[in-house]
Design an enzyme around this catalytic site. Structure first.
Site, short mmCIF file in Angstrom:
data_model
loop_
_atom_site.label_atom_id
_atom_site.label_comp_id
_atom_site.label_asym_id
_atom_site.label_seq_id
_atom_site.Cartn_x
_atom_site.Cartn_y
_atom_site.Cartn_z
N SER A 1 -9.59 1.28 3.19
CA SER A 1 -8.82 2.09 2.25
C SER A 1 -7.76 1.31 1.47
O SER A 1 -7.18 1.86 0.55
CB SER A 1 -8.12 3.22 3.01
OG SER A 1 -7.25 2.66 3.98
N SER B 1 -9.61 -1.09 7.34
CA SER B 1 -9.11 -0.78 6.00
C SER B 1 -8.48 -1.96 5.27
O SER B 1 -8.28 -1.89 4.07
CB SER B 1 -8.07 0.34 6.09
OG SER B 1 -8.70 1.57 6.32
N LYS C 1 0.85 -1.19 0.00
CA LYS C 1 0.00 0.00 0.00
C LYS C 1 0.89 1.24 0.00
O LYS C 1 1.93 1.25 0.66
CB LYS C 1 -0.87 -0.04 1.26
CG LYS C 1 -1.99 0.97 1.30
CD LYS C 1 -2.83 0.73 2.55
CE LYS C 1 -3.95 1.73 2.68
NZ LYS C 1 -4.79 1.47 3.86
#
Lengths: 671, 151
Positions: A159, A183, A79
């Protein structure tokens, strides 16, 4: 056909050993896949060169050094809020668009040390604030499930949506996300992959750009529990660079085949059935609970009374910590800097207004409101006290009189929503719905895992969540694995079975029946036989198509291999030419080496001659006294004295002769 | 009475009970949230103060609405009794978190540190003139009230 979307670590390592694949060829395939699926926008940055270098290192270890690391040749995505040295890390924000970290996050460093190959940095909501991966400066990430082009697509969840889509689309085997309020588990659930949120403090946060320090944990996204466990085993453990890691040695987790569920107590927290929860999700929840009961697990309803307020408490704490964490972005030391130069504070304000999107700005605003002296106790301390009550709920359920070992809940309230429906709501409402079941685990710091279970009516993945007490990953993941295998076999048993897997006798009978049917005239055929014939034809056609596709796949693989070899050969050829050129420009030129040798010989002869002359001359030279040895010097001095004596004697002899002559002359004269 | 009938009835009942014995709650559980919280209005002084504290220019109607919305969302939990409850700052409160030795372990990273700055001079970060509070440019008259509000 396309195995890329189903490869696991074990399978890919077996393929490496059998030389069906090599790390470099597999990384190439993954990179290709990442490019093919670029429409999904899973990656912020595909790190082709880095991946190839990692692959070459892996290949060396695999085939030359024979020292295989646990993740050699395993492709990963990270990420884009984890720092990676010399690779831009943007947090999907204008603020960090050009930020190049000068150090590695511990998680990334550990993965690379274990042999993993970085395919790219994956997309996220700006600073991980969101639950849809729709608020990124690089645009939203699209779910690969139910994707029908530009207009009709589902959100990936967030996310860590980019990481989840990267895994589910086959661009990598596993990915790292971060989990502050769900997330990692949320996008995992919506994209049909496994999402693990470890215990707070089990995995180092060093290098993870913080959102809410007291809740952030690095999360793992993978295709199955085994892979997720393998990754966790590589990244977990104390870290000197993160003071909030638990300072106890990490025991690697072992997944057992056929883990015994009897006498395992699993709690169903009634508060997790909230308003707005989809009926299909409840059905799935019920189905798995019943399956577990069939496996002799003890299921009971439990109560976590503060669950429903958890989301509001979470939102207060989140905004307060965001307000404090975002204070570091002032544009001076790093990050976006505007041209404002009236005053330092004006520069700060204008840089931050341009660098942050409205979600980040409004969270900073609200956070500072809750932290005002007049509101501090009313909101912030109140939220922290409620946080204790929420954590105590879990404590009581796991350690109280009527305790359970694990909790089974849904992960999300529904399957993946359509993009249009999702963005019509405000960010806070999106999160309030999406994070309802996931954020309590972050409030209490406990581990949780989201497991894909089955498909909804609209063919989208539905997932459930397992939560356990602190540091219970061993139990949690083993039970998750058991749920994974049970649900898969349950689903498989409902599917049509291929003939090859049937016993020999059945196959023979079916063949006989089919032959008999073939001999019958058309008008005598019953509908079953007709459908049989049709399916026979279809299956033949499918088989052919499958073969063709397989060949095509093989062809492309071979082509890439040929291309690689050609590249390699070209490189070699170039090198050869280069060395030839350099040889030609050198003296002596190999072609007239004989002449050169002749010249050299002549030179040598002349040298020899002059040498002889020199020795001759040398021999004629007188040797200085000091060089002579001592014995010789003594003899010489003796010689000298003898010479002197001889001279003296000669003089004397002369004298004697002279006197004799004189005496003779004198005598003669006298006579 | 037919024995077979009874057993089949029992079986049927068992199946039924199996179907409904599940522990999953059939209906949503009532929440603790206070649903009717009056919408709070944030005055312009507070907005200006927040702008100064946040160092973010966000002075538009939408921004204020989002803030008010966040506050009323938070207000839903204020009625819950938390007497005699200690705030939970960290979930690791029962863990021994070690401190490292007071030894220099890093250094010589000046170029690294300066690398990501947009403007540097010699070996320094560069900032415009300091000690000028935000908003002095456009609303001097507002500052007085701000100072009263800042507590």
């Amino acid at each position: 056909m396309n195995k890329l979307t189903s490869f696991t670590i074990k399978e890919v390592h077996k393929a490496y050993r059998d030389k069906l694949l090599t790390p470099t060829s597999f990384v190439d395939l993954c990179l290709q896949k990442a490019k093919q699926t670029s429409e999904l926008n899973a990656f912020v940055n595909v790190t082709e060169d880095v991946a190839e270098n990692h692959a070459i290192d892996s290949e060396k270890r695999f085939y030359i050094d024979k020292k295989i690391k646990p993740l050699d040749g395993v492709t990963i995505a990270i990420k884009d809020n984890f720092c990676t040295k010399n690779i831009t890390t943007t947090c999907a924000s204008e603020m960090l668009r050009n930020f190049v970290p000068t150090y590695d996050a511990t998680v990334y460093a550990k993965l690379i040390k274990s042999g993993a190959c970085l395919i790219g940095k994956s997309n996220l909501d700006e600073f991980a604030m969101g639950s849809g991966t729709v608020d990124s400066i690089f645009g939203p990430t699209r779910n690969s499930w139910g994707y029908n082009g530009e207009t009709d697509w589902r959100i990936a969840g967030g996310s860590s949506g980019g990481s989840a889509v990267a895994v589910s689309s086959g661009a990598c085997i596993a990915a790292i996300g971060s989990d502050t309020g769900g997330s990692t588990r949320n996008p995992a659930a919506l994209c049909g992959v496994v999402g693990v949120k470890p215990t707070y403090g089990l995995v180092s946060r060093y290098g993870l750009i913080p959102l809410v320090n007291s809740m952030d944990v690095p999360g793992i996204l993978a295709r199955n529990i085994d892979d997720a466990t393998e990754i966790l085993n590589c990244i977990a453990g104390p870290d000197n660079l993160d003071s909030t890691t638990i300072k106890r040695k990490f025991q690697p987790i072992e997944i057992q085949e056929n883990f015994d569920l009897s006498n395992l107590r699993i709690g169903i927290p009634s508060e997790y059935h909230c308003e707005g929860m989809n009926e299909e999700v409840i059905d799935t929840w019920r189905w798995v609970a019943d399956l577990l009961e069939n496996e002799k697990a003890l299921l009971k309803t439990v109560s976590l009374p503060h669950t429903s307020v958890s989301i509001a408490v979470y939102s207060i704490l989140n905004q307060c910590e965001v307000a404090s964490n975002m204070a570091r972005y002032d544009g001076l030391e790093f990050g976006l800097r505007t041209n404002e130069d009236y005053s330092t504070e004006e520069l700060y304000a204008s840089s931050r207004s341009q660098g942050f999107n409205n979600v980040v700005r409004s969270r900073i605003f609200a956070g500072n409101y809750f932290l005002l002296t007049r509101n501090y106790e009313k909101y912030f301390l109140k939220a922290l006290k409620l946080r204790r009550l929420i954590a105590n709920d879990f404590n009581f359920v796991f350690n109280g009189d009527n305790r359970v070992d694990l909790l089974l809940t849904p992960t999300t309230l529904s399957d993946a929503p359509l993009y249009g429906d999702f963005v019509s709501k405000h960010n806070r409402d999106q999160c309030a719905l999406q994070d309802y079941c996931t954020q309590p685990a972050n409030m209490a710091g406990i581990p949780a895992v989201s497991i894909p279970i089955r498909l909804s009516k609209s063919n989208l993945p539905l997932s459930l969540q397992l939560m356990g007490p602190n540091m219970s990953e061993q139990l949690l993941l083993n039970v998750a694995k058991r749920i994974e295998t049970t649900t898969t076999t349950e689903i498989l048993s409902k599917l049509n079975i291929s003939i090859d897997t049937l016993p020999q006798k059945c196959q023979e009978i079916l063949k006989l029946a089919a032959c008999n049917q073939l001999e019958v005239d058309i008008d005598q055929l019953d509908p079953v036989a007709i459908s049989l014939q049709q399916s026979l034809q279809i299956s033949r056609k499918l088989n052919e198509e499958y073969e063709i596709l397989k060949l095509k796949q093989k062809n492309t693989e071979l082509q890439t291999q040929i291309d690689r070899n050609r590249k390699f050969l070209d490189g070699l050829r170039n090198e050869l030419n280069c060395s030839r050129n350099s040889l030609a420009s050198q003296t002596p030129n190999p072609e007239n080496i004989q002449d050169h040798i002749k010249q050299m010989k002549q030179k040598v002869a002349s040298y020899e001659e002059s040498c002889k002359k020199a020795t001759m001359k040398f021999s004629k030279l007188s040797v200085p006294d000091s060089v002579l040895p001592k014995a010789l010097q003594a003899q010489l001095s003796v010689l000298n004295t003898l010479h002197e004596e001889a001279v003296a004697w000669r003089q004397r002899a002369d004298d004697v002769v002279f006197t004799r002559d004189a005496r003779d002359t004198f005598n003669r004269l006298r006579r | 009475m037919n024995f077979n009938n009874i057993t089949s009835k029992i079986l049927f009942f068992r199946l039924l009970s199996k179907r409904f014995s599940t522990k999953i709650p059939a209906a949503p559980v009532v929440t603790l949230e206070n649903r009717q919280s009056p919408k709070l209005k944030v005055d312009s002084n507070t907005i200006a103060l927040l702008e100064r504290l946040s160092l973010v220019k966000c002075n538009n109607i939408e921004g204020v609405e989002v803030l008010e919305d966040s506050i009323s969302f938070a207000d839903k939990i204020l009625h819950i009794n938390t007497d005699n409850v200690e705030p939970l700052y960290s979930v690791l409160e029962n863990e021994n978190l070690s401190l490292r030795f007071d030894k220099v372990t890093q250094g010589n990273c000046q170029t690294d540190i300066l690398k990501n700055a947009t403007v540097t001079e010699d070996d320094y970060f560069v900032a415009p003139p300091g000690n000028i509070p935000l908003h002095e440019v456009n609303d001097n008259e507002c500052n007085q009230s701000l100072k009263e509000n800042e507590n």
